[in-house]
Design an enzyme around this catalytic site. Structure first.
Site, mmCIF file in Angstrom:
data_model
loop_
_atom_site.group_PDB
_atom_site.id
_atom_site.type_symbol
_atom_site.label_atom_id
_atom_site.label_comp_id
_atom_site.label_asym_id
_atom_site.label_seq_id
_atom_site.Cartn_x
_atom_site.Cartn_y
_atom_site.Cartn_z
ATOM 1 N N HIS A 18 38.968 35.941 43.743
ATOM 2 C CA HIS A 18 40.387 36.369 43.775
ATOM 3 C C HIS A 18 40.743 36.507 45.251
ATOM 4 O O HIS A 18 40.110 37.276 45.985
ATOM 5 C CB HIS A 18 40.566 37.687 43.013
ATOM 6 C CG HIS A 18 40.301 37.521 41.551
ATOM 7 N ND1 HIS A 18 39.435 38.312 40.839
ATOM 8 C CD2 HIS A 18 40.744 36.583 40.670
ATOM 9 C CE1 HIS A 18 39.391 37.906 39.590
ATOM 10 N NE2 HIS A 18 40.176 36.857 39.452
ATOM 11 N N GLU A 21 41.330 39.917 47.313
ATOM 12 C CA GLU A 21 40.349 41.018 47.237
ATOM 13 C C GLU A 21 39.487 40.926 48.494
ATOM 14 O O GLU A 21 38.474 40.237 48.545
ATOM 15 C CB GLU A 21 39.568 40.938 45.928
ATOM 16 C CG GLU A 21 40.495 41.137 44.733
ATOM 17 C CD GLU A 21 39.845 40.907 43.374
ATOM 18 O OE1 GLU A 21 40.557 40.974 42.367
ATOM 19 O OE2 GLU A 21 38.609 40.666 43.329
ATOM 20 N N ASN A 67 38.521 33.498 37.573
ATOM 21 C CA ASN A 67 37.500 34.318 36.906
ATOM 22 C C ASN A 67 37.678 34.335 35.391
ATOM 23 O O ASN A 67 37.063 35.124 34.700
ATOM 24 C CB ASN A 67 37.549 35.760 37.446
ATOM 25 C CG ASN A 67 36.148 36.370 37.477
ATOM 26 O OD1 ASN A 67 35.138 35.657 37.509
ATOM 27 N ND2 ASN A 67 36.078 37.681 37.432
ATOM 28 N N ARG A 68 38.624 33.503 34.916
ATOM 29 C CA ARG A 68 38.777 33.331 33.461
ATOM 30 C C ARG A 68 38.580 31.845 33.111
ATOM 31 O O ARG A 68 38.847 31.436 31.997
ATOM 32 C CB ARG A 68 40.170 33.761 32.993
ATOM 33 C CG ARG A 68 40.554 35.207 33.297
ATOM 34 C CD ARG A 68 39.683 36.215 32.561
ATOM 35 N NE ARG A 68 40.104 37.595 32.789
ATOM 36 C CZ ARG A 68 39.710 38.332 33.829
ATOM 37 N NH1 ARG A 68 38.918 37.792 34.744
ATOM 38 N NH2 ARG A 68 40.125 39.573 33.981
ATOM 39 N N SER A 160 29.950 34.988 36.642
ATOM 40 C CA SER A 160 28.716 35.033 37.452
ATOM 41 C C SER A 160 27.817 36.122 36.872
ATOM 42 O O SER A 160 28.300 37.108 36.323
ATOM 43 C CB SER A 160 29.066 35.404 38.905
ATOM 44 O OG SER A 160 30.074 34.551 39.336
ATOM 45 N N THR A 161 26.530 35.959 37.027
ATOM 46 C CA THR A 161 25.581 36.882 36.366
ATOM 47 C C THR A 161 25.723 38.308 36.871
ATOM 48 O O THR A 161 25.510 39.255 36.146
ATOM 49 C CB THR A 161 24.143 36.418 36.661
ATOM 50 O OG1 THR A 161 24.041 36.180 38.067
ATOM 51 C CG2 THR A 161 23.805 35.192 35.864
ATOM 52 N N SER A 162 26.034 38.456 38.167
ATOM 53 C CA SER A 162 26.158 39.825 38.700
ATOM 54 C C SER A 162 27.481 39.915 39.430
ATOM 55 O O SER A 162 27.751 39.123 40.322
ATOM 56 C CB SER A 162 25.042 40.094 39.721
ATOM 57 O OG SER A 162 23.857 39.466 39.311
ATOM 58 N N GLU A 165 32.246 45.245 41.837
ATOM 59 C CA GLU A 165 33.652 45.641 41.909
ATOM 60 C C GLU A 165 33.718 46.903 42.769
ATOM 61 O O GLU A 165 33.005 47.879 42.471
ATOM 62 C CB GLU A 165 34.088 45.971 40.468
ATOM 63 C CG GLU A 165 35.544 46.086 40.235
ATOM 64 C CD GLU A 165 36.256 44.755 40.272
ATOM 65 O OE1 GLU A 165 36.074 43.929 39.355
ATOM 66 O OE2 GLU A 165 37.015 44.556 41.234
ATOM 67 N N TYR A 275 46.172 43.651 36.480
ATOM 68 C CA TYR A 275 46.142 43.608 35.014
ATOM 69 C C TYR A 275 47.495 43.861 34.364
ATOM 70 O O TYR A 275 47.600 43.837 33.147
ATOM 71 C CB TYR A 275 45.107 44.601 34.473
ATOM 72 C CG TYR A 275 43.672 44.245 34.806
ATOM 73 C CD1 TYR A 275 43.329 42.985 35.288
ATOM 74 C CD2 TYR A 275 42.656 45.169 34.649
ATOM 75 C CE1 TYR A 275 42.017 42.650 35.582
ATOM 76 C CE2 TYR A 275 41.329 44.855 34.940
ATOM 77 C CZ TYR A 275 41.023 43.583 35.408
ATOM 78 O OH TYR A 275 39.719 43.251 35.706
HETATM 79 C C1 LIG Z 1 40.165 43.350 39.476
HETATM 80 C C2 LIG Z 1 39.289 42.199 39.076
HETATM 81 O O1 LIG Z 1 39.429 41.072 39.519
HETATM 82 N N1 LIG Z 1 38.351 42.406 38.154
HETATM 83 C C3 LIG Z 1 37.511 41.359 37.636
HETATM 84 C C4 LIG Z 1 36.513 42.040 36.726
HETATM 85 C C5 LIG Z 1 35.430 41.076 36.245
HETATM 86 O O2 LIG Z 1 34.978 40.238 37.044
HETATM 87 O O3 LIG Z 1 35.021 41.223 35.099
HETATM 88 C C6 LIG Z 1 38.385 40.381 36.840
HETATM 89 O O4 LIG Z 1 39.230 40.855 36.120
HETATM 90 O O5 LIG Z 1 38.218 39.182 36.968
HETATM 91 ZN ZN LIG Z 2 38.539 40.107 41.256
#
Ligand SMILES: CC(=O)N[C@@H](CC(=O)O)C(=O)O
Ligand SMILES: [Zn+2]
Length: 298
Positions: A18, A21, A67-68, A160-162, A165, A275
């Site tokens: 992201h 961040e 990340n989705r 990713s595995t780890s 945050e 979110y």
């Molecule tokens: C604020 C943020 O980006 N959190 C990550 C949490 C995660 O990797 O599960 C996300 O929503 O992708």
């Molecule tokens: Zn993030």
């Protein structure tokens, strides 16, 4: 599989998944320039900016959330540019579970929520990550740094595995205390991996985790507009118990909306900026103790 690999152990450190961040972005750029502090014996640690386009614009993502994007169908089909990026990352560092895949991938995130240091675990059966997270929790506690584990067993999305945050940090902002906390956690993770790599056996351990229960959205009107905000008594109280009847939201005209759950939960990601678009004001979690079996390099 990280428990039996041919040295060197390959570890990727992702930043900028992201683009706004900033601690992860800054640390990965720093370590790309000078990798000395992430060097460990027989460990190949590769810092990598996963979403350069989003970093360039200092935004969470450009078209869709990287990340989705790591879903099985995305990683198989050719779709839009971002999916191509996810596939490229999967080619370089994956595919997950294949012999040539990287053994550990640490993805660095920041949150606007008051979550402190949180390690995100994808599987309660991943004993390597559980042992590593336990090690980090224990050593971090010695320097009065509380590090919690969020268990997010997502059936489909393969992140990713780890994931690490750290917050609170506003989007697009770099806070030195948050930057340093992230840096210290990564140091402990690298130390653990070096010890593991040297053949140290980690005995069975129990780890307290917070398992994701429910995603709670903001109260909305018929047009989907938000009509209340996180209540002052809940704001910044990530990981503190929320009991049935406790204040949860405050409507703009001053009414209090109370939590109607059946039992005590531990909210987190409270009022995370990213979110709002995902219809999520916070998530509830339940405390749970996981047991990790002993691990030793094969
Ligand atoms: C604020 C943020 O980006 N959190 C990550 C949490 C995660 O990797 O599960 C996300 O929503 O992708
Ligand atoms: Zn993030």
């Amino acid at each position: 599989n990280v428990l039996s690999y041919i040295p060197p152990l390959k570890m990727a450190i992702f930043g900028g998944t992201h683009g706004n961040e900033m601690s992860g972005v800054t640390l990965v750029n720093l370590w790309t320039k000078n990798g000395a502090e992430i060097q460990r014996k027989a460990v190949e640690a590769v810092p990598f900016i996963t979403n350069p386009k989003a970093v360039e614009k200092c935004t969470r993502y450009v078209d869709t959330d990287l990340n989705r994007a790591f879903t099985p169908e995305n990683l198989s089909l050719i779709v839009q540019a971002l999916v191509l990026r996810a596939q490229e990352i999967n080619r370089i560092f994956g595919p997950k579970g294949s012999p040539e895949a990287y053994d550990v991938i640490f993805d660095l995130h920041n949150t606007t929520s008051n979550m402190g240091c949180t390690l995100i675990l994808e599987s309660s059966k991943d004993y390597f990550n559980l042992q590593m997270m336990n090690y980090i929790k224990v050593v971090a506690l010695r320097i009065q740094t509380l590090c919690l584990v969020l268990l997010n067993e997502h059936p489909l999305l393969k992140y990713s595995t780890s994931r690490l945050e750290v917050g609170p940090q506003p989007q697009g902002v770099l806070r030195s205390n948050i930057f340093e906390a992230m840096r210290v956690i990564l140091k402990h993770a690298l130390d653990f991996i070096e010890l593991f790599n040297e053949g140290v056996e980690f005995p069975p351990c129990t780890v307290e985790v917070f398992r994701v229960l429910e995603r709670i959205d903001y109260p909305r009107d018929a047009n989907g507009n938000i009509i209340a905000m996180v209540h002052p008594n809940l704001q910044d109280c990530d990981w503190e118990p929320l009991n049935p009847g406790d204040p949860m939201f405050q409507t703009f005209d001053g009414k209090t909306i109370h939590y109607q759950g059946s039992g005590t939960v531990y909210p987190t990601f409270i009022n995370e900026a990213a979110y709002y678009e995902k219809q999520q004001a916070f998530i509830t979690t339940r405390r749970e103790t996981l047991v990790a079996s002993a691990i030793k390099k094969a």
